[in-house]
Motif scaffolding. Structure first.
Motif, PDB file in Angstrom:
ATOM      1  N   LYS A  86     -28.106 -28.258 -15.146  1.00 47.67           N
ATOM      2  CA  LYS A  86     -29.439 -28.413 -15.732  1.00 47.67           C
ATOM      3  C   LYS A  86     -29.612 -27.591 -16.999  1.00 47.67           C
ATOM      4  CE  LYS A  86     -34.371 -28.111 -14.662  1.00 47.67           C
ATOM      5  NZ  LYS A  86     -35.397 -27.838 -13.603  1.00 47.67           N
ATOM      6  N   TYR A  87     -29.131 -26.355 -16.990  1.00 53.41           N
ATOM      7  CA  TYR A  87     -29.308 -25.480 -18.152  1.00 53.41           C
ATOM      8  C   TYR A  87     -28.003 -25.245 -18.923  1.00 53.41           C
ATOM      9  CZ  TYR A  87     -33.663 -24.427 -15.700  1.00 53.41           C
ATOM     10  OH  TYR A  87     -34.874 -24.528 -15.067  1.00 53.41           O
ATOM     11  N   SER A  88     -26.947 -25.941 -18.555  1.00 55.25           N
ATOM     12  CA  SER A  88     -25.630 -25.690 -19.161  1.00 55.25           C
ATOM     13  C   SER A  88     -25.580 -26.120 -20.621  1.00 55.25           C
ATOM     14  CB  SER A  88     -24.545 -26.446 -18.386  1.00 55.25           C
ATOM     15  OG  SER A  88     -24.437 -25.982 -17.074  1.00 55.25           O
ATOM     16  N   ASP A  89     -24.770 -25.420 -21.377  1.00 53.47           N
ATOM     17  CA  ASP A  89     -24.476 -25.849 -22.736  1.00 53.47           C
ATOM     18  C   ASP A  89     -23.692 -27.155 -22.681  1.00 53.47           C
ATOM     19  OD1 ASP A  89     -24.298 -24.536 -25.726  1.00 53.47           O
ATOM     20  OD2 ASP A  89     -22.571 -25.819 -25.304  1.00 53.47           O
ATOM     21  N   GLY A 118     -29.582 -21.727 -29.561  1.00 59.34           N
ATOM     22  CA  GLY A 118     -29.984 -20.484 -30.213  1.00 59.34           C
ATOM     23  C   GLY A 118     -31.042 -20.713 -31.275  1.00 59.34           C
ATOM     24  N   ALA A 119     -30.879 -21.772 -32.066  1.00 60.79           N
ATOM     25  CA  ALA A 119     -31.871 -22.092 -33.095  1.00 60.79           C
ATOM     26  C   ALA A 119     -33.209 -22.440 -32.448  1.00 60.79           C
ATOM     27  CB  ALA A 119     -31.367 -23.258 -33.947  1.00 60.79           C
ATOM     28  N   ASN A 120     -33.149 -23.173 -31.342  1.00 60.18           N
ATOM     29  CA  ASN A 120     -34.378 -23.534 -30.641  1.00 60.18           C
ATOM     30  C   ASN A 120     -35.070 -22.296 -30.072  1.00 60.18           C
ATOM     31  OD1 ASN A 120     -35.743 -24.434 -27.840  1.00 60.18           O
ATOM     32  ND2 ASN A 120     -35.804 -26.140 -29.285  1.00 60.18           N
ATOM     33  N   ALA A 121     -34.268 -21.345 -29.558  1.00 61.13           N
ATOM     34  CA  ALA A 121     -34.833 -20.118 -29.002  1.00 61.13           C
ATOM     35  C   ALA A 121     -35.511 -19.275 -30.080  1.00 61.13           C
ATOM     36  CB  ALA A 121     -33.734 -19.300 -28.325  1.00 61.13           C
ATOM     37  N   ILE A 151     -38.925 -17.675 -24.188  1.00 63.35           N
ATOM     38  CA  ILE A 151     -37.460 -17.751 -24.164  1.00 63.35           C
ATOM     39  C   ILE A 151     -36.974 -17.881 -22.725  1.00 63.35           C
ATOM     40  CG2 ILE A 151     -35.323 -16.623 -24.852  1.00 63.35           C
ATOM     41  CD1 ILE A 151     -37.176 -17.475 -27.141  1.00 63.35           C
ATOM     42  N   SER A 152     -36.149 -18.858 -22.477  1.00 65.02           N
ATOM     43  CA  SER A 152     -35.631 -19.088 -21.131  1.00 65.02           C
ATOM     44  C   SER A 152     -34.652 -17.979 -20.736  1.00 65.02           C
ATOM     45  CB  SER A 152     -34.911 -20.437 -21.057  1.00 65.02           C
ATOM     46  OG  SER A 152     -34.199 -20.560 -19.839  1.00 65.02           O
ATOM     47  N   PRO A 153     -34.735 -17.466 -19.508  1.00 58.36           N
ATOM     48  CA  PRO A 153     -33.773 -16.462 -19.042  1.00 58.36           C
ATOM     49  C   PRO A 153     -32.373 -17.047 -18.862  1.00 58.36           C
ATOM     50  CG  PRO A 153     -35.201 -17.143 -17.238  1.00 58.36           C
ATOM     51  CD  PRO A 153     -35.767 -17.758 -18.487  1.00 58.36           C
ATOM     52  N   GLN A 154     -32.251 -18.368 -18.959  1.00 61.39           N
ATOM     53  CA  GLN A 154     -30.953 -19.027 -18.824  1.00 61.39           C
ATOM     54  C   GLN A 154     -30.159 -19.014 -20.137  1.00 61.39           C
ATOM     55  OE1 GLN A 154     -29.609 -20.198 -16.083  1.00 61.39           O
ATOM     56  NE2 GLN A 154     -31.371 -19.962 -14.735  1.00 61.39           N
ATOM     57  N   LEU A 155     -30.777 -18.576 -21.217  1.00 60.83           N
ATOM     58  CA  LEU A 155     -30.120 -18.652 -22.519  1.00 60.83           C
ATOM     59  C   LEU A 155     -28.808 -17.882 -22.548  1.00 60.83           C
ATOM     60  CD1 LEU A 155     -30.346 -19.634 -25.479  1.00 60.83           C
ATOM     61  CD2 LEU A 155     -31.447 -17.446 -26.006  1.00 60.83           C
ATOM     62  N   ILE A 156     -28.819 -16.627 -22.093  1.00 63.68           N
ATOM     63  CA  ILE A 156     -27.607 -15.807 -22.151  1.00 63.68           C
ATOM     64  C   ILE A 156     -26.552 -16.249 -21.142  1.00 63.68           C
ATOM     65  CG2 ILE A 156     -26.693 -13.485 -21.810  1.00 63.68           C
ATOM     66  CD1 ILE A 156     -29.228 -12.411 -23.111  1.00 63.68           C
ATOM     67  N   PRO A 157     -26.864 -16.416 -19.861  1.00 63.14           N
ATOM     68  CA  PRO A 157     -25.805 -16.798 -18.919  1.00 63.14           C
ATOM     69  C   PRO A 157     -25.228 -18.185 -19.159  1.00 63.14           C
ATOM     70  CG  PRO A 157     -27.949 -16.843 -17.839  1.00 63.14           C
ATOM     71  CD  PRO A 157     -28.149 -16.191 -19.167  1.00 63.14           C
ATOM     72  N   HIS A 214     -18.645 -16.559 -22.295  1.00 64.06           N
ATOM     73  CA  HIS A 214     -18.050 -16.608 -20.954  1.00 64.06           C
ATOM     74  C   HIS A 214     -18.595 -17.745 -20.105  1.00 64.06           C
ATOM     75  CE1 HIS A 214     -21.880 -14.574 -20.292  1.00 64.06           C
ATOM     76  NE2 HIS A 214     -21.817 -15.035 -19.052  1.00 64.06           N
ATOM     77  N   SER A 215     -19.626 -18.453 -20.573  1.00 65.57           N
ATOM     78  CA  SER A 215     -20.336 -19.411 -19.729  1.00 65.57           C
ATOM     79  C   SER A 215     -19.453 -20.576 -19.285  1.00 65.57           C
ATOM     80  CB  SER A 215     -21.565 -19.953 -20.464  1.00 65.57           C
ATOM     81  OG  SER A 215     -22.448 -18.907 -20.810  1.00 65.57           O
ATOM     82  N   VAL A 216     -18.593 -21.073 -20.167  1.00 69.86           N
ATOM     83  CA  VAL A 216     -17.767 -22.240 -19.835  1.00 69.86           C
ATOM     84  C   VAL A 216     -16.755 -21.891 -18.745  1.00 69.86           C
ATOM     85  CG1 VAL A 216     -16.197 -23.994 -20.728  1.00 69.86           C
ATOM     86  CG2 VAL A 216     -18.053 -23.136 -22.171  1.00 69.86           C
ATOM     87  N   SER A 217     -16.024 -20.799 -18.941  1.00 68.86           N
ATOM     88  CA  SER A 217     -15.018 -20.407 -17.945  1.00 68.86           C
ATOM     89  C   SER A 217     -15.674 -20.042 -16.627  1.00 68.86           C
ATOM     90  CB  SER A 217     -14.174 -19.232 -18.469  1.00 68.86           C
ATOM     91  OG  SER A 217     -14.977 -18.078 -18.681  1.00 68.86           O
ATOM     92  N   GLY A 218     -16.851 -19.415 -16.680  1.00 68.70           N
ATOM     93  CA  GLY A 218     -17.548 -19.044 -15.456  1.00 68.70           C
ATOM     94  C   GLY A 218     -17.967 -20.262 -14.650  1.00 68.70           C
ATOM     95  N   ALA A 219     -18.503 -21.275 -15.328  1.00 70.01           N
ATOM     96  CA  ALA A 219     -18.926 -22.490 -14.634  1.00 70.01           C
ATOM     97  C   ALA A 219     -17.740 -23.200 -13.993  1.00 70.01           C
ATOM     98  CB  ALA A 219     -19.645 -23.422 -15.611  1.00 70.01           C
ATOM     99  N   ILE A 220     -16.630 -23.281 -14.719  1.00 69.97           N
ATOM    100  CA  ILE A 220     -15.429 -23.935 -14.184  1.00 69.97           C
ATOM    101  C   ILE A 220     -14.910 -23.174 -12.972  1.00 69.97           C
ATOM    102  CG2 ILE A 220     -13.001 -24.426 -14.677  1.00 69.97           C
ATOM    103  CD1 ILE A 220     -13.857 -25.083 -17.537  1.00 69.97           C
TER     104      ILE A 220
END
Length: 280
Positions: free
Chosen positions: A57-60, A101-104, A116-122, A127-133
């Motif tokens: 839902k919040y993933s890049d 980032g531009a939207n934030a 600002i959504s707290p989901q922006l950083i995680p 590291h977000s891509v490798s963490g999700a995988i």
């Protein structure tokens, strides 16, 4: 102590080292920003049983495409996900989170911190891509986000070679993603063009590769000068295009380039069907 009378271009070169990494399987994905929006509810069949349907839902967007490339690799090569519980995950996105980032920033100027959504950083950090995988695969090995810029692929290859050669991991997933062209956000943080996101995944393993196997070869020259003018960049989009040509022609192809710190690299891609037939 260095001899000041010896010029840099007269210093003896370090011995050339050659590293070869076997590729157990490869896959790719390519979608527009509009198409990616429809993939947020698509959870791969091999994901952990307790994976929620809103996982993306919040993933890049690059995270979603990285998982699509991983899914392509697993399905086309018949890879047993359970056997990879201890493998490492290396993800090399390029310019991750620019539009978000531009939207934030735009929201912050209008509403302050509460907007600002707290989901922006995680969800939109390196590291977000490798963490999700790692979460989806249920991996217990290290997961690393590397690069982040235009040389992400070179950074990822060096990281993978370091992990595998040092035996820090016996197997490794390497995933690279990038937009081509890059998204162009406006002052409100909305994308103004139709960029395409490219992603590819490689299942890597220790040991000498067979003649019928896809490989990565690195030639390392430790004392070579760092001259940006001598480097040729390789992008995720270029590798994905090569993968498509291999699938269409059923012929092996190689991607070669020179890195600006003195190493050269080659990814040799063997058609998946040909590799399976030779192995049978």
């Amino acid at each position: 102590m260095n001899n000041p009378a010896v010029k840099d271009n007269q210093r003896p070169s370090a011995p050339l080292r050659e590293l070869e990494i076997g590729i157990q399987g490869w896959g790719h994905a390519r979608c527009s920003a509009t198409e990616i929006a429809a993939l947020r509810k698509c959870i791969p069949r091999w994901a952990a049983a307790d994976t929620p349907g809103h996982f993306f839902k919040y993933s890049d967007e690059q995270t979603i495409m990285a998982v699509r490339a991983l899914d392509s690799t697993i399905e086309q090569n018949g890879i047993d996900v359970q056997s990879l519980a201890d493998c490492a995950v290396i993800a090399a996105p390029q310019f991750l989170g620019r539009v978000q980032g531009a939207n934030a920033f735009s929201r912050f100027l209008r509403t302050g911190a509460p907007g600002i959504s707290p989901q922006l950083i995680p969800q939109h950090s390196l590291h977000s891509v490798s963490g999700a995988i790692s979460v989806l695969l249920g991996c217990h090995g290290p997961n690393l986000g590397v690069g982040g810029g235009p040389n992400s692929l070179a950074d990822a290859l060096l990281t993978a070679a370091t992990l595998l050669e040092s035996e820090a991991a016996a197997k490794c997933w390497l995933v690279c993603t990038a937009w081509d062209p890059e998204p162009l956000p406006d002052r409100e943080g909305q994308c103004t063009n139709e960029p395409i996101c490219h992603a590819f995944a490689l299942a890597l393993q220790q040991g000498q590769a067979s003649a019928s196997q896809s490989t990565i070869q690195l030639q390392l020259q430790g004392s070579a000068p760092r001259l940006a003018g001598n480097s040729t960049s390789m992008t995720a989009a270029h590798v994905v295009n090569q993968m498509l040509e291999v699938e269409q022609s059923h012929l092996s192809r190689s991607c070669r380039w020179q890195m600006n710190w003195g190493a050269s690299a080659e990814i040799r891609l063997v058609p998946t069907s040909a590799s399976k037939l030779r192995a049978a």
